[in-house]
Design a protein around this motif. Structure first.
Motif, PDB file in Angstrom:
ATOM      1  N   ALA A  69      12.320   3.005  38.864  1.00 56.56           N
ATOM      2  CA  ALA A  69      12.143   3.606  40.200  1.00 56.56           C
ATOM      3  C   ALA A  69      13.467   4.224  40.664  1.00 56.56           C
ATOM      4  O   ALA A  69      13.476   5.305  41.279  1.00 56.56           O
ATOM      5  CB  ALA A  69      11.653   2.549  41.186  1.00 56.56           C
ATOM      6  N   ALA A  70      14.589   3.586  40.356  1.00 59.40           N
ATOM      7  CA  ALA A  70      15.903   4.127  40.733  1.00 59.40           C
ATOM      8  C   ALA A  70      16.203   5.409  39.953  1.00 59.40           C
ATOM      9  O   ALA A  70      16.818   6.345  40.488  1.00 59.40           O
ATOM     10  CB  ALA A  70      16.994   3.085  40.474  1.00 59.40           C
ATOM     11  N   LEU A  71      15.737   5.463  38.718  1.00 61.68           N
ATOM     12  CA  LEU A  71      15.929   6.673  37.904  1.00 61.68           C
ATOM     13  C   LEU A  71      15.130   7.837  38.492  1.00 61.68           C
ATOM     14  O   LEU A  71      15.623   8.961  38.589  1.00 61.68           O
ATOM     15  CB  LEU A  71      15.485   6.387  36.456  1.00 61.68           C
ATOM     16  CG  LEU A  71      15.586   7.553  35.479  1.00 61.68           C
ATOM     17  CD1 LEU A  71      17.044   7.968  35.271  1.00 61.68           C
ATOM     18  CD2 LEU A  71      14.961   7.187  34.124  1.00 61.68           C
ATOM     19  N   VAL A  72      13.909   7.534  38.905  1.00 62.15           N
ATOM     20  CA  VAL A  72      13.025   8.574  39.450  1.00 62.15           C
ATOM     21  C   VAL A  72      13.656   9.225  40.685  1.00 62.15           C
ATOM     22  O   VAL A  72      13.559  10.433  40.880  1.00 62.15           O
ATOM     23  CB  VAL A  72      11.618   7.983  39.768  1.00 62.15           C
ATOM     24  CG1 VAL A  72      10.782   8.949  40.579  1.00 62.15           C
ATOM     25  CG2 VAL A  72      10.917   7.590  38.475  1.00 62.15           C
ATOM     26  N   VAL A  73      14.353   8.427  41.502  1.00 60.96           N
ATOM     27  CA  VAL A  73      14.972   9.007  42.706  1.00 60.96           C
ATOM     28  C   VAL A  73      16.436   9.395  42.477  1.00 60.96           C
ATOM     29  O   VAL A  73      17.152   9.715  43.427  1.00 60.96           O
ATOM     30  CB  VAL A  73      14.849   8.069  43.938  1.00 60.96           C
ATOM     31  CG1 VAL A  73      13.388   7.838  44.283  1.00 60.96           C
ATOM     32  CG2 VAL A  73      15.566   6.741  43.706  1.00 60.96           C
ATOM     33  N   ALA A  94       3.855   6.402  32.705  1.00 59.54           N
ATOM     34  CA  ALA A  94       3.375   6.147  34.068  1.00 59.54           C
ATOM     35  C   ALA A  94       4.108   6.977  35.121  1.00 59.54           C
ATOM     36  O   ALA A  94       3.726   6.972  36.284  1.00 59.54           O
ATOM     37  CB  ALA A  94       3.523   4.659  34.385  1.00 59.54           C
ATOM     38  N   ASN A  95       5.188   7.671  34.749  1.00 59.44           N
ATOM     39  CA  ASN A  95       5.979   8.428  35.727  1.00 59.44           C
ATOM     40  C   ASN A  95       6.146   9.869  35.272  1.00 59.44           C
ATOM     41  O   ASN A  95       6.572  10.112  34.144  1.00 59.44           O
ATOM     42  CB  ASN A  95       7.368   7.802  35.888  1.00 59.44           C
ATOM     43  CG  ASN A  95       7.322   6.464  36.585  1.00 59.44           C
ATOM     44  OD1 ASN A  95       7.272   6.385  37.800  1.00 59.44           O
ATOM     45  ND2 ASN A  95       7.310   5.389  35.791  1.00 59.44           N
ATOM     46  N   GLU A  96       5.859  10.801  36.146  1.00 60.37           N
ATOM     47  CA  GLU A  96       6.075  12.228  35.863  1.00 60.37           C
ATOM     48  C   GLU A  96       7.557  12.508  35.671  1.00 60.37           C
ATOM     49  O   GLU A  96       8.388  11.893  36.344  1.00 60.37           O
ATOM     50  CB  GLU A  96       5.654  13.046  37.092  1.00 60.37           C
ATOM     51  CG  GLU A  96       4.184  13.099  37.349  1.00 60.37           C
ATOM     52  CD  GLU A  96       3.530  14.203  36.544  1.00 60.37           C
ATOM     53  OE1 GLU A  96       3.910  15.373  36.730  1.00 60.37           O
ATOM     54  OE2 GLU A  96       2.645  13.874  35.732  1.00 60.37           O
ATOM     55  N   GLY A  97       7.885  13.450  34.794  1.00 59.84           N
ATOM     56  CA  GLY A  97       9.245  13.978  34.746  1.00 59.84           C
ATOM     57  C   GLY A  97      10.263  13.146  33.994  1.00 59.84           C
ATOM     58  O   GLY A  97      11.461  13.410  34.079  1.00 59.84           O
ATOM     59  N   LEU A  98       9.794  12.136  33.253  1.00 60.67           N
ATOM     60  CA  LEU A  98      10.738  11.325  32.467  1.00 60.67           C
ATOM     61  C   LEU A  98      10.460  11.513  30.986  1.00 60.67           C
ATOM     62  O   LEU A  98       9.340  11.825  30.593  1.00 60.67           O
ATOM     63  CB  LEU A  98      10.575   9.838  32.805  1.00 60.67           C
ATOM     64  CG  LEU A  98      10.845   9.408  34.248  1.00 60.67           C
ATOM     65  CD1 LEU A  98      10.660   7.899  34.387  1.00 60.67           C
ATOM     66  CD2 LEU A  98      12.252   9.813  34.694  1.00 60.67           C
ATOM     67  N   ILE A 127      15.694   5.999  28.710  1.00 61.95           N
ATOM     68  CA  ILE A 127      14.785   6.856  29.486  1.00 61.95           C
ATOM     69  C   ILE A 127      15.652   7.780  30.331  1.00 61.95           C
ATOM     70  O   ILE A 127      16.586   7.327  31.004  1.00 61.95           O
ATOM     71  CB  ILE A 127      13.877   6.044  30.429  1.00 61.95           C
ATOM     72  CG1 ILE A 127      13.199   4.894  29.684  1.00 61.95           C
ATOM     73  CG2 ILE A 127      12.838   6.951  31.090  1.00 61.95           C
ATOM     74  CD1 ILE A 127      12.353   3.996  30.607  1.00 61.95           C
ATOM     75  N   VAL A 128      15.355   9.076  30.293  1.00 60.39           N
ATOM     76  CA  VAL A 128      16.103  10.064  31.099  1.00 60.39           C
ATOM     77  C   VAL A 128      15.115  10.998  31.794  1.00 60.39           C
ATOM     78  O   VAL A 128      13.969  11.145  31.346  1.00 60.39           O
ATOM     79  CB  VAL A 128      17.046  10.926  30.205  1.00 60.39           C
ATOM     80  CG1 VAL A 128      18.223  10.116  29.697  1.00 60.39           C
ATOM     81  CG2 VAL A 128      16.287  11.571  29.057  1.00 60.39           C
ATOM     82  N   PRO A 129      15.577  11.669  32.855  1.00 62.41           N
ATOM     83  CA  PRO A 129      14.742  12.735  33.434  1.00 62.41           C
ATOM     84  C   PRO A 129      14.600  13.851  32.403  1.00 62.41           C
ATOM     85  O   PRO A 129      15.498  14.042  31.568  1.00 62.41           O
ATOM     86  CB  PRO A 129      15.562  13.216  34.633  1.00 62.41           C
ATOM     87  CG  PRO A 129      16.555  12.126  34.898  1.00 62.41           C
ATOM     88  CD  PRO A 129      16.817  11.458  33.589  1.00 62.41           C
ATOM     89  N   GLU A 130      13.484  14.605  32.479  1.00 65.40           N
ATOM     90  CA  GLU A 130      13.224  15.643  31.474  1.00 65.40           C
ATOM     91  C   GLU A 130      14.371  16.641  31.326  1.00 65.40           C
ATOM     92  O   GLU A 130      14.636  17.125  30.237  1.00 65.40           O
ATOM     93  CB  GLU A 130      11.919  16.372  31.803  1.00 65.40           C
ATOM     94  CG  GLU A 130      10.785  15.822  30.974  1.00 65.40           C
ATOM     95  CD  GLU A 130       9.427  16.089  31.583  1.00 65.40           C
ATOM     96  OE1 GLU A 130       9.329  16.895  32.532  1.00 65.40           O
ATOM     97  OE2 GLU A 130       8.461  15.466  31.103  1.00 65.40           O
ATOM     98  N   ASN A 131      15.049  16.954  32.446  1.00 65.32           N
ATOM     99  CA  ASN A 131      16.112  17.970  32.384  1.00 65.32           C
ATOM    100  C   ASN A 131      17.512  17.359  32.225  1.00 65.32           C
ATOM    101  O   ASN A 131      18.513  17.992  32.539  1.00 65.32           O
ATOM    102  CB  ASN A 131      16.088  18.815  33.665  1.00 65.32           C
ATOM    103  CG  ASN A 131      16.253  17.923  34.901  1.00 65.32           C
ATOM    104  OD1 ASN A 131      16.370  16.696  34.771  1.00 65.32           O
ATOM    105  ND2 ASN A 131      16.275  18.530  36.080  1.00 65.32           N
ATOM    106  N   SER A 132      17.577  16.128  31.718  1.00 62.84           N
ATOM    107  CA  SER A 132      18.871  15.421  31.669  1.00 62.84           C
ATOM    108  C   SER A 132      19.841  16.049  30.659  1.00 62.84           C
ATOM    109  O   SER A 132      19.417  16.496  29.582  1.00 62.84           O
ATOM    110  CB  SER A 132      18.630  13.967  31.275  1.00 62.84           C
ATOM    111  OG  SER A 132      19.838  13.327  31.023  1.00 62.84           O
TER     112      SER A 132
END
Ligand code: ARG
Length: 245
Positions: free
Chosen positions: A166-170, A189-193, A112-117
């Protein structure tokens, strides 16, 4: 009169068998949707429902204990719980301490990565001097394989998969490596991932039972095989993992 007391006796006997039906205690770690998670304060999910179906077949009540994933194998081995069911992968190391039933599902590790990773595939993690911080759930196969492959300095362990996400989100980690179906649930369940599919370690999920409790192992195996054969397991999985159109 006789008839009434016979009926009364039957009712009392029936009630006492209900009240005293043996209970099987299942240990899990309930932050791993769709296999086990909380809904309105109750643990639900694929594992919870399969366990309920097994217990119903075998005439047991089911009690579910939520605990740290890393403590499940020793809880089974010491008899604190009767079995562990937690999207748990059958591995040769774990098989030193517990027996596993037949496989009831499979999984594969995903990223799992942030969208802009900048991370676009598994290979990016291996690039020289990549040094990405990888979040994992402590004691899981994702943890064990990542620590082996990328070294302990690059792997941050969290108590639950949800904590790692949760640590990835922040932004405390660059990616999370976890089983594919939970990964999908966390991304939804999380925006932006977003999810990067991999073929990093294909795994078989099974129920862990104490080495000396071979009687329970064969009873649960028999029940599981029936539930696989009659389509119950497939139905439970389809409910929690609807096929995408
Ligand atoms: N399949 C992985 C393993 O067995 C992860 C399981 C994590 N399960 C959980 N309920 N948190 O190590």
């Amino acid at each position: 009169m006789k008839k009434i007391s016979a009926i009364l006796l039957a009712v009392v006997l029936f009630m006492s068998t209900c009240a005293f039906a043996d209970t099987l205690i299942m240990g899990t770690n309930a932050a791993f949707p769709p296999y086990e998670f909380y809904e309105d304060g109750v643990i639900v999910g694929i594992d919870a429902e399969i366990a309920a179906a097994i217990c119903e077949k075998l005439g047991y009540d089911l009690e579910i204990l939520d605990m740290d994933f890393g403590g499940l194998i020793s809880a089974v081995a010491s008899g604190k719980i009767d079995f562990a069911m937690a999207g748990m992968t059958k591995t040769p190391e774990r098989e030193q301490s517990v027996n596993f039933t037949v496989t009831y599902a499979t999984g594969v590790q995903s990223i799992i990565v942030p969208e802009n990773s900048p991370i676009t595939c598994l290979d990016d993690l291996y690039a020289e001097n990549a040094g990405y911080k990888i979040g994992v759930q402590q004691g899981t196969t994702g943890d064990i394989y990542c620590t082996d492959d990328f070294g302990p300095d690059n792997v941050l362990q969290f108590l639950t998969g949800a904590d790692a996400v949760a640590a990835l989100v922040v932004g405390k980690v660059d990616c999370v490596i976890i089983d594919n179906n939970p990964a999908k649930a966390f991304v939804d369940a999380n925006e932006g991932l977003k999810l990067l599919e991999t073929d990093y370690s294909e795994e078989e999920y099974a129920i862990a039972i104490a080495l000396d409790n071979t009687e329970l192992l064969s009873r649960i195996d028999a029940a599981l095989e029936e539930l696989i054969a009659d389509g119950t397991i497939a139905e439970i999985v389809a409910y929690y993992i609807p096929v995408e159109e």
